[in-house]
Design a protein around this motif. Sequence first.
Motif, PDB file in Angstrom:
ATOM      1  N   SER A  28       0.840  -1.190   0.000  1.00  0.00           N
ATOM      2  CA  SER A  28       0.000   0.000   0.000  1.00  0.00           C
ATOM      3  C   SER A  28       0.878   1.243   0.000  1.00  0.00           C
ATOM      4  N   PRO A  35      -4.748   6.219   2.333  1.00  0.00           N
ATOM      5  CA  PRO A  35      -4.115   4.919   2.047  1.00  0.00           C
ATOM      6  C   PRO A  35      -4.720   4.278   0.798  1.00  0.00           C
ATOM      7  N   ARG A  36      -3.856   3.795  -0.065  1.00  0.00           N
ATOM      8  CA  ARG A  36      -4.288   3.169  -1.324  1.00  0.00           C
ATOM      9  C   ARG A  36      -3.603   1.804  -1.480  1.00  0.00           C
ATOM     10  N   GLN A  37      -4.213   0.948  -2.270  1.00  0.00           N
ATOM     11  CA  GLN A  37      -3.532  -0.284  -2.677  1.00  0.00           C
ATOM     12  C   GLN A  37      -2.418   0.070  -3.649  1.00  0.00           C
ATOM     13  N   GLY A 194      -9.450   5.424  -1.745  1.00  0.00           N
ATOM     14  CA  GLY A 194      -8.949   4.893  -0.494  1.00  0.00           C
ATOM     15  C   GLY A 194      -9.380   3.447  -0.294  1.00  0.00           C
ATOM     16  N   SER A 195      -8.493   2.636   0.277  1.00  0.00           N
ATOM     17  CA  SER A 195      -8.835   1.246   0.564  1.00  0.00           C
ATOM     18  C   SER A 195      -7.878   0.705   1.614  1.00  0.00           C
ATOM     19  N   THR A 196      -8.343  -0.280   2.346  1.00  0.00           N
ATOM     20  CA  THR A 196      -7.542  -0.943   3.380  1.00  0.00           C
ATOM     21  C   THR A 196      -7.716  -2.448   3.237  1.00  0.00           C
ATOM     22  N   PRO A 197      -6.750  -3.236   3.725  1.00  0.00           N
ATOM     23  CA  PRO A 197      -6.835  -4.689   3.581  1.00  0.00           C
ATOM     24  C   PRO A 197      -7.987  -5.288   4.392  1.00  0.00           C
ATOM     25  N   ASP A 198      -8.526  -6.373   3.895  1.00  0.00           N
ATOM     26  CA  ASP A 198      -9.474  -7.204   4.620  1.00  0.00           C
ATOM     27  C   ASP A 198      -8.816  -8.556   4.893  1.00  0.00           C
ATOM     28  N   GLN A 224      -4.658 -12.062   3.982  1.00  0.00           N
ATOM     29  CA  GLN A 224      -5.112 -10.698   3.716  1.00  0.00           C
ATOM     30  C   GLN A 224      -5.402 -10.515   2.230  1.00  0.00           C
ATOM     31  N   MET A 226      -7.130  -7.434  -0.852  1.00  0.00           N
ATOM     32  CA  MET A 226      -7.471  -6.043  -1.114  1.00  0.00           C
ATOM     33  C   MET A 226      -8.120  -5.941  -2.491  1.00  0.00           C
ATOM     34  N   SER A 228      -9.239  -2.977  -5.558  1.00  0.00           N
ATOM     35  CA  SER A 228      -9.130  -1.567  -5.957  1.00  0.00           C
ATOM     36  C   SER A 228      -9.258  -1.416  -7.458  1.00  0.00           C
TER      37      SER A 228
END
Length: 376
Positions: A28, A35-37, A194-198, A224, A226, A228
């Motif tokens: 990221s 925050p971005r991938q 914007g993206s965050t890990p799952d 984990q 992601m 995007s």
Amino acid sequence: MSIVIDIHALQTVPPSLINRDDTGAPKSAIFGGVPRQRVSSQSWKRAIRRYFEENFDAQQIGDRSKRLPEKIAQRLIDAGVEQDEAIKRVEDLFKAAGIKTAIEKPKKNDDSEEKPSPYPRTGYLLFLSQQQIDRAVEELLARDGEKPSKAEAKAILDTDHSVDMAMFGRMVADDAAYNVDASVQVAHAIGIHGSTPDFDYFTAVDDLAEEGEETGAGMIGTVQMMSSTMYRYATINFDGLRKNLDSVDTARLAAEHFIEAFVSSMPTGKINTFANQTLPELVYVAVRDTRPISLVNAFEVPVEAKQGASRRKVASDRLAQEARDVESVYGFKPLAAYVMGIGETADSFAELAEKTTLQELTQNINEVLERVVGDQ
């Protein structure tokens, strides 16, 4: 006049883990304070090299390894040279070239029966084309044990560069004279929002557990992931590519193949788990005689879907507006520009670029290069 080819793409990737950091998390970055991938340029360049190898002439792609001396020695042995003599000839070649090699020593307190390789290795990953490897074998066979001079060794290892070496460059730590300046730059792909890990919690079932009247999972774990829509960018310095390959025709073909590989390739990290086999929804290519121009700042403010418009349509509108602004403010108008897109994405570039398909795109680029560069 310097000719450059800018390639821009928007590509949506579903939940996946195509590029991870040392902790196993998706890579990221912070951009626009959000925050971005991110997918590293190294990861996608590796995928492009593999696409070249699988879809075009494999001889165009070089080998990057510490084991190249072994590969050359093995081919000498296949040609009838004794192992010790083959190793000596290879060591003589690399010594004359000023590139250090060493034979791996047995590790202390290692009780394993596996013996270290008897073949020398370079101290770092060395990049050689298939033609350079072939010439090394031919020369060492023809010389029949006679040591090459430094000039002869350099002639063997520093001519006839592979296409991927011409594009991505080569660095030789022992002697900068062997370095090849990269003619292609590839940016890190970055999320436009914007993206965050799952976390994916998973279990695996033991197929024979029921026979033992057992219940529960055979194993439990997490991975984990992601998802995007990412902006991807690369630029080709055609003059540098032509210089590295020493041929206008080969450089035109290489540029054409690179564009196809950039569009069609996909890093393979965890791809069997997530099957993230997508293609870009938009590709915009501009041939310029000024300087390379990334349009990443179109996404400094994260993109959000609007009522009646998908995120990718909003993103294509943003990208097209950034291209218009660059032309308006700086006057950097391309010599030629082309766009291909899924659905309505290409419509955003109606006044900026000629709409095309992938097959037509590569043909068009070749024709433009032939027109503006000719046989120089």
